[in-house]
Write a protein that holds these residues in place. Structure first.
Motif, PDB file in Angstrom:
ATOM      1  N   ARG A  79       0.823  -1.205   0.000  1.00 36.47           N
ATOM      2  CA  ARG A  79       0.000   0.000   0.000  1.00 36.47           C
ATOM      3  C   ARG A  79       0.856   1.253   0.000  1.00 36.47           C
ATOM      4  O   ARG A  79       2.033   1.219   0.398  1.00 36.47           O
ATOM      5  CB  ARG A  79      -0.916   0.006   1.224  1.00 36.47           C
ATOM      6  N   PRO A  80       0.282   2.387  -0.428  1.00 33.97           N
ATOM      7  CA  PRO A  80       1.017   3.658  -0.374  1.00 33.97           C
ATOM      8  C   PRO A  80       1.530   3.939   1.035  1.00 33.97           C
ATOM      9  O   PRO A  80       0.853   3.660   2.028  1.00 33.97           O
ATOM     10  CB  PRO A  80      -0.027   4.685  -0.810  1.00 33.97           C
ATOM     11  N   GLY A  81       2.728   4.478   1.088  1.00 32.78           N
ATOM     12  CA  GLY A  81       3.325   4.845   2.368  1.00 32.78           C
ATOM     13  C   GLY A  81       4.159   3.752   3.005  1.00 32.78           C
ATOM     14  O   GLY A  81       4.852   4.008   3.997  1.00 32.78           O
ATOM     15  N   MET A  82       4.117   2.526   2.478  1.00 29.63           N
ATOM     16  CA  MET A  82       4.901   1.441   3.050  1.00 29.63           C
ATOM     17  C   MET A  82       6.389   1.589   2.719  1.00 29.63           C
ATOM     18  O   MET A  82       6.777   2.273   1.770  1.00 29.63           O
ATOM     19  CB  MET A  82       4.423   0.083   2.531  1.00 29.63           C
ATOM     20  N   THR A  83       7.205   0.910   3.506  1.00 26.87           N
ATOM     21  CA  THR A  83       8.628   0.779   3.227  1.00 26.87           C
ATOM     22  C   THR A  83       8.890  -0.673   2.866  1.00 26.87           C
ATOM     23  O   THR A  83       8.560  -1.580   3.631  1.00 26.87           O
ATOM     24  CB  THR A  83       9.472   1.177   4.440  1.00 26.87           C
ATOM     25  N   PRO A 104       5.244   8.683  -3.020  1.00 25.91           N
ATOM     26  CA  PRO A 104       6.242   9.580  -2.427  1.00 25.91           C
ATOM     27  C   PRO A 104       6.328   9.472  -0.914  1.00 25.91           C
ATOM     28  O   PRO A 104       7.347   9.835  -0.325  1.00 25.91           O
ATOM     29  CB  PRO A 104       5.776  10.974  -2.868  1.00 25.91           C
ATOM     30  N   GLY A 105       5.280   8.970  -0.269  1.00 28.17           N
ATOM     31  CA  GLY A 105       5.315   8.795   1.179  1.00 28.17           C
ATOM     32  C   GLY A 105       5.923   7.481   1.620  1.00 28.17           C
ATOM     33  O   GLY A 105       6.084   7.240   2.822  1.00 28.17           O
ATOM     34  N   GLY A 106       6.269   6.621   0.665  1.00 29.97           N
ATOM     35  CA  GLY A 106       6.876   5.334   0.976  1.00 29.97           C
ATOM     36  C   GLY A 106       8.327   5.294   0.561  1.00 29.97           C
ATOM     37  O   GLY A 106       8.868   6.257   0.013  1.00 29.97           O
ATOM     38  N   ARG A 107       8.973   4.166   0.847  1.00 30.98           N
ATOM     39  CA  ARG A 107      10.375   3.987   0.498  1.00 30.98           C
ATOM     40  C   ARG A 107      10.584   2.586  -0.066  1.00 30.98           C
ATOM     41  O   ARG A 107       9.931   1.631   0.342  1.00 30.98           O
ATOM     42  CB  ARG A 107      11.282   4.153   1.714  1.00 30.98           C
ATOM     43  N   VAL A 108      11.546   2.484  -1.002  1.00 28.79           N
ATOM     44  CA  VAL A 108      11.970   1.198  -1.545  1.00 28.79           C
ATOM     45  C   VAL A 108      13.489   1.106  -1.418  1.00 28.79           C
ATOM     46  O   VAL A 108      14.203   2.038  -1.804  1.00 28.79           O
ATOM     47  CB  VAL A 108      11.573   1.041  -3.028  1.00 28.79           C
ATOM     48  N   LEU A 109      13.948  -0.007  -0.868  1.00 25.28           N
ATOM     49  CA  LEU A 109      15.378  -0.292  -0.828  1.00 25.28           C
ATOM     50  C   LEU A 109      15.643  -1.437  -1.787  1.00 25.28           C
ATOM     51  O   LEU A 109      15.125  -2.547  -1.610  1.00 25.28           O
ATOM     52  CB  LEU A 109      15.824  -0.680   0.579  1.00 25.28           C
ATOM     53  N   ALA A 110      16.421  -1.175  -2.829  1.00 24.10           N
ATOM     54  CA  ALA A 110      16.779  -2.194  -3.808  1.00 24.10           C
ATOM     55  C   ALA A 110      18.151  -2.746  -3.442  1.00 24.10           C
ATOM     56  O   ALA A 110      19.120  -1.993  -3.320  1.00 24.10           O
ATOM     57  CB  ALA A 110      16.796  -1.599  -5.211  1.00 24.10           C
ATOM     58  N   GLN A 111      18.232  -4.084  -3.271  1.00 23.74           N
ATOM     59  CA  GLN A 111      19.464  -4.724  -2.827  1.00 23.74           C
ATOM     60  C   GLN A 111      19.895  -5.767  -3.825  1.00 23.74           C
ATOM     61  O   GLN A 111      19.065  -6.454  -4.433  1.00 23.74           O
ATOM     62  CB  GLN A 111      19.243  -5.338  -1.438  1.00 23.74           C
ATOM     63  N   ASP A 112      21.194  -5.904  -4.017  1.00 24.59           N
ATOM     64  CA  ASP A 112      21.753  -6.976  -4.830  1.00 24.59           C
ATOM     65  C   ASP A 112      23.163  -7.244  -4.321  1.00 24.59           C
ATOM     66  O   ASP A 112      23.751  -6.399  -3.636  1.00 24.59           O
ATOM     67  CB  ASP A 112      21.778  -6.599  -6.310  1.00 24.59           C
ATOM     68  N   ALA A 148      14.232  -3.116  11.933  1.00 28.50           N
ATOM     69  CA  ALA A 148      12.882  -2.606  12.181  1.00 28.50           C
ATOM     70  C   ALA A 148      12.462  -1.556  11.155  1.00 28.50           C
ATOM     71  O   ALA A 148      11.925  -0.511  11.495  1.00 28.50           O
ATOM     72  CB  ALA A 148      12.796  -2.032  13.591  1.00 28.50           C
ATOM     73  N   SER A 149      12.692  -1.843   9.873  1.00 28.87           N
ATOM     74  CA  SER A 149      12.494  -0.831   8.831  1.00 28.87           C
ATOM     75  C   SER A 149      11.476  -1.185   7.764  1.00 28.87           C
ATOM     76  O   SER A 149      11.009  -0.285   7.053  1.00 28.87           O
ATOM     77  CB  SER A 149      13.834  -0.534   8.133  1.00 28.87           C
ATOM     78  N   PHE A 150      11.089  -2.466   7.612  1.00 27.56           N
ATOM     79  CA  PHE A 150      10.352  -2.863   6.417  1.00 27.56           C
ATOM     80  C   PHE A 150       8.997  -3.499   6.713  1.00 27.56           C
ATOM     81  O   PHE A 150       8.874  -4.367   7.567  1.00 27.56           O
ATOM     82  CB  PHE A 150      11.208  -3.830   5.579  1.00 27.56           C
TER      83      PHE A 150
END
Length: 246
Positions: A79-83, A104-112, A148-150
């Motif tokens: 949903r909007p706002g999630m990390t 814009p209220g959420g965040r995505v961390l892309a990892q590889d 405690a971030s996602f």
């Protein structure tokens, strides 16, 4: 908002560490000599590990024609706002679409774990002006996610490439927020065929303190979607019971 120790996508990536090779092999390890030092307190997986052969499961156009990402994100209740985290992000198919979904209220961390993949993805994120995306270089035995971030952690068509599943999943768990979930999309087929047998997947997650929340058939996405949540206490690394490859 920025994650501690995480590079914004548009930042220079020249200081990335040297490539971290995936501990891939055609048979289970016989001793610790083949393993990274930081994983040796955990048991080795009693199964092969699929080598990384491509950063793409299919073309983005083909995946969008069957509405793959939208359906998977709906099933995962993104949903909007999630990390959220996209583990094994590759060329960013899910990274881009997750960024649009959380807004814009959420965040995505892309990892590889491949620095060259992170560099290419950084170019894409900057080109498409995805200001809510950050990048992270992970390791074969540790996703290196902030605690405690996602709300959701995605692993799409990559679980069979994890060389140290017990260490990896054990170290992933603290990154989840309350009610956070791990989302796995993979094929119910042998690892040698670049899938993960579903029974093996559930066993390995349960071995480090997760429980299966739901299972969905997602043939249009290449197999199944499984959702896991933490359950009880994490076991001590030396108390983890190794699953047998079916």
């Amino acid at each position: 908002m920025a994650f501690a120790g995480v590079r914004p996508a548009a930042a220079a990536l020249a200081l990335l560490a040297a490539p971290l090779a995936l501990a891939g092999c055609d048979a289970p390890w016989s001793d610790d000599s083949d393993r990274v030092e930081t994983a040796r307190e955990f048991p080795p997986a009693d199964r092969p590990v699929a080598p990384i052969t491509s950063t793409k499961w299919s073309t983005e156009e083909a995946r969008d024609r069957v509405n793959e990402a939208e359906d998977v994100m709906d099933s995962a209740d993104v949903r909007p706002g999630m990390t959220v985290a996209d583990i094994g992000a590759g060329d960013g198919y899910y990274t881009v679409r997750l960024a649009q979904r959380v807004g814009p209220g959420g965040r995505v961390l892309a990892q590889d774990i491949q620095p060259e993949v992170i560099e290419r993805l950084a170019d894409r994120v900057a080109r498409e002006r995805l200001d809510n995306v950050s990048l992270k270089l992970g390791a074969v035995d540790d996703p290196r996610l902030p605690a405690a971030s996602f709300d959701r952690v995605f692993m799409v068509h990559m679980y069979h490439e994890i060389g140290e599943p017990y260490a990896f999943l054990w170290r992933l768990r603290p990154a989840l927020r309350r009610n956070g979930q791990v989302i796995v999309v993979d094929g119910d087929r042998p690892i040698a065929q670049h899938g993960t047998p579903f029974r093996l997947l559930v066993c390995e997650f349960q071995a480090v303190g997760y429980k299966l929340l739901s299972y969905n058939d997602k043939q249009h996405a290449g197999g199944y979607l499984a959702r896991f949540v933490p359950s009880g206490q994490r076991p001590r690394p030396d108390a983890i019971r190794v699953c047998k490859n079916p």
